[in-house]
Design a protein around this motif. Structure first.
Motif, mmCIF file in Angstrom:
data_model
loop_
_atom_site.group_PDB
_atom_site.id
_atom_site.type_symbol
_atom_site.label_atom_id
_atom_site.label_comp_id
_atom_site.label_asym_id
_atom_site.label_seq_id
_atom_site.Cartn_x
_atom_site.Cartn_y
_atom_site.Cartn_z
ATOM 1 N N ARG A 269 44.257 12.952 19.109
ATOM 2 C CA ARG A 269 43.078 13.798 18.888
ATOM 3 C C ARG A 269 42.253 13.293 17.706
ATOM 4 N N ASN A 270 42.296 12.019 17.469
ATOM 5 C CA ASN A 270 41.625 11.458 16.307
ATOM 6 C C ASN A 270 40.133 11.266 16.548
ATOM 7 N N ILE A 271 39.457 12.390 16.779
ATOM 8 C CA ILE A 271 38.005 12.398 16.931
ATOM 9 C C ILE A 271 37.525 13.801 16.568
ATOM 10 N N ASN A 272 36.448 13.887 15.823
ATOM 11 C CA ASN A 272 35.908 15.196 15.446
ATOM 12 C C ASN A 272 35.229 15.863 16.640
ATOM 13 N N PRO A 273 35.382 17.195 16.774
ATOM 14 C CA PRO A 273 36.041 18.133 15.860
ATOM 15 C C PRO A 273 37.529 18.339 16.145
ATOM 16 N N CYS A 274 38.079 17.562 17.063
ATOM 17 C CA CYS A 274 39.460 17.775 17.513
ATOM 18 C C CYS A 274 40.501 17.562 16.412
ATOM 19 N N THR A 275 40.132 16.834 15.370
ATOM 20 C CA THR A 275 41.064 16.609 14.262
ATOM 21 C C THR A 275 41.413 17.907 13.538
ATOM 22 N N GLY A 276 40.584 18.941 13.713
ATOM 23 C CA GLY A 276 40.842 20.210 13.052
ATOM 24 C C GLY A 276 41.423 21.276 13.972
ATOM 25 N N CYS A 277 41.853 20.871 15.177
ATOM 26 C CA CYS A 277 42.335 21.833 16.173
ATOM 27 C C CYS A 277 43.863 21.860 16.226
ATOM 28 N N ASN A 278 44.422 23.073 16.313
ATOM 29 C CA ASN A 278 45.878 23.195 16.393
ATOM 30 C C ASN A 278 46.341 23.808 17.718
ATOM 31 N N ALA A 279 45.450 23.871 18.707
ATOM 32 C CA ALA A 279 45.809 24.464 20.004
ATOM 33 C C ALA A 279 46.789 23.564 20.755
ATOM 34 N N ASN A 280 47.665 24.201 21.534
ATOM 35 C CA ASN A 280 48.550 23.435 22.412
ATOM 36 C C ASN A 280 47.740 22.967 23.617
ATOM 37 N N GLY A 281 47.247 21.782 23.555
ATOM 38 C CA GLY A 281 46.358 21.290 24.607
ATOM 39 C C GLY A 281 47.059 20.733 25.822
ATOM 40 N N ASP A 282 48.382 20.885 25.888
ATOM 41 C CA ASP A 282 49.117 20.321 27.020
ATOM 42 C C ASP A 282 49.861 21.391 27.821
ATOM 43 N N VAL A 283 49.414 22.647 27.715
ATOM 44 C CA VAL A 283 50.062 23.740 28.455
ATOM 45 C C VAL A 283 49.717 23.669 29.934
ATOM 46 N N TYR A 284 48.451 23.363 30.227
ATOM 47 C CA TYR A 284 47.981 23.254 31.608
ATOM 48 C C TYR A 284 47.328 21.887 31.830
ATOM 49 N N GLY A 285 47.180 21.542 33.112
ATOM 50 C CA GLY A 285 46.349 20.401 33.473
ATOM 51 C C GLY A 285 46.988 19.033 33.432
ATOM 52 N N GLU A 286 48.302 18.958 33.459
ATOM 53 C CA GLU A 286 48.952 17.650 33.364
ATOM 54 C C GLU A 286 48.598 16.747 34.538
ATOM 55 N N LYS A 287 48.498 17.309 35.742
ATOM 56 C CA LYS A 287 48.155 16.490 36.909
ATOM 57 C C LYS A 287 46.744 15.928 36.788
ATOM 58 N N HIS A 288 45.841 16.725 36.249
ATOM 59 C CA HIS A 288 44.478 16.241 36.038
ATOM 60 C C HIS A 288 44.446 15.174 34.951
ATOM 61 N N PHE A 289 45.225 15.385 33.914
ATOM 62 C CA PHE A 289 45.340 14.415 32.819
ATOM 63 C C PHE A 289 45.804 13.065 33.364
ATOM 64 N N GLN A 290 46.829 13.097 34.211
ATOM 65 C CA GLN A 290 47.357 11.864 34.788
ATOM 66 C C GLN A 290 46.361 11.238 35.756
ATOM 67 N N ALA A 291 45.621 12.088 36.466
ATOM 68 C CA ALA A 291 44.615 11.574 37.402
ATOM 69 C C ALA A 291 43.540 10.793 36.662
ATOM 70 N N TRP A 292 43.132 11.297 35.506
ATOM 71 C CA TRP A 292 42.139 10.571 34.705
ATOM 72 C C TRP A 292 42.745 9.298 34.126
ATOM 73 N N ASN A 293 44.010 9.347 33.752
ATOM 74 C CA ASN A 293 44.691 8.158 33.265
ATOM 75 C C ASN A 293 44.657 7.061 34.320
ATOM 76 N N ASN A 294 44.936 7.428 35.558
ATOM 77 C CA ASN A 294 44.901 6.474 36.665
ATOM 78 C C ASN A 294 43.478 5.991 36.937
ATOM 79 N N PHE A 295 42.512 6.899 36.790
ATOM 80 C CA PHE A 295 41.104 6.556 37.023
ATOM 81 C C PHE A 295 40.645 5.480 36.044
ATOM 82 N N TYR A 296 41.046 5.606 34.791
ATOM 83 C CA TYR A 296 40.624 4.639 33.776
ATOM 84 C C TYR A 296 41.295 3.276 33.958
ATOM 85 N N LYS A 297 42.371 3.254 34.727
ATOM 86 C CA LYS A 297 43.062 1.991 34.980
ATOM 87 C C LYS A 297 42.455 1.214 36.156
ATOM 88 N N LEU A 298 41.592 1.903 36.936
ATOM 89 C CA LEU A 298 40.993 1.251 38.105
ATOM 90 C C LEU A 298 40.095 0.079 37.706
#
Length: 298
Positions: A269-298
């Motif tokens: 999260r090393n980008i503003n304003p995310c450097t000041g956030c303490n939310a658990n950002g991995d509670v939901y959306g893991e499949k979407h997260f992985q889908a974007w990971n795969n998209f960037y590898k194309l």
């Protein structure tokens, strides 16, 4: 389904938090939908009105310097534009009417639910202060798929709303009553976050910029004027992705700014304003997260 059981409310507010997670997971953790090989969001939150009749201490609305009530409202022209944009990409996700204000204060809240409800489910989150039997029936007869009522005043509200729901003839599983009357020692019955450095109250997670974040992979928040924001945690509206009235939703969703954040969030999260956030950002959306990971590898 209800956050509060039909007999007694949970003794531990953590039970409510867990049930809230379980409610959203089937929506947010489903297999991603794609358009032109781009993973689409599963959740779009709309802030229909920049006004709330309450001032809860754990909410930024309690500080007029941070989140003043401007009384601005979302126009139907914007809703129709969003509907057209999403129809073009065959959007099948869900909508949430909440954001930076009390949605039931908007006179067209149900009209908007009927428009967007043609595409996907619509949840309305309210403090219930304006609700009566007539309104409950109107909400149920609209395209809204679920009504969540947050109870802030005390346990006595449970019986009040149960009677109202019963008298209105509304199925119990359509309404979720959420106990939010707990003291600050019990974190008010919610999962407290600092709203990206905005609120320091109760037991807060430590900020860890090395954590991944899934928010930008599966959802966005659209403000009353069409501005698309990074995520619902940033109450100071510091990063605008674009405006619905000026660009298409898909162009914003797959635009340079959001993709910049998504790529960084794949590892940290090393980008503003995310450097000041303490939310658990991995509670939901893991499949979407992985889908974007795969998209960037194309």
């Amino acid at each position: 389904m209800s956050d509060i059981g039909h007999n007694n409310p949970p003794l531990d507010p953590k039970e409510t938090i867990q049930k809230n997670i379980e409610r959203k997971k089937p929506i947010l953790d489903r297999d991603p939908q794609y358009f032109e090989k781009v993973p689409l969001p599963s959740w779009i939150e709309l802030s229909l009105i920049d006004n709330c009749n309450r001032s809860c201490s754990f909410c930024p609305k309690s500080d007029e310097k941070i989140a003043p009530n401007t009384h601005q409202v979302m126009d139907e022209v914007l809703i129709n534009k969003l509907y057209e944009d999403l129809s073009k990409i065959n959007f099948e996700g869900a909508f949430c009417f909440c954001g930076y204000g009390e949605p039931m204060l908007h006179k067209n809240v149900l009209k908007y639910a009927n428009i967007l409800g043609k595409l996907g489910g619509v949840e309305i989150i309210t403090n219930g202060d304006t609700l009566n039997e007539k309104q409950l029936v109107e909400i149920y007869n609209s395209r809204a798929t679920r009504l969540l009522i947050s109870l802030y005043d005390g346990e006595h509200q449970v019986e009040k709303f149960k009677k109202m729901i019963s008298s209105a003839g509304i199925p119990k599983d359509f309404v979720i009553l959420r106990d939010r009357w707990y003291s600050d020692k019990l974190d008010f019955g919610v999962k407290l976050t600092n709203r990206v450095g905005t609120i320091e109250l109760g037991k807060q997670n430590e900020i860890d910029t090395n954590k991944k974040c899934f928010y930008t992979s599966y959802q966005v928040l659209i403000d009353w004027n069409g501005d698309v924001f990074l995520c619902p945690q940033d109450w100071q509206r510091r990063v605008t992705m674009g405006n619905i009235m000026q660009r298409s939703f898909f162009d914003i969703w797959n635009g340079k700014i959001l993709n910049k954040f998504r790529k960084i969030h794949q590892t940290n999260r090393n980008i503003n304003p995310c450097t000041g956030c303490n939310a658990n950002g991995d509670v939901y959306g893991e499949k979407h997260f992985q889908a974007w990971n795969n998209f960037y590898k194309l």
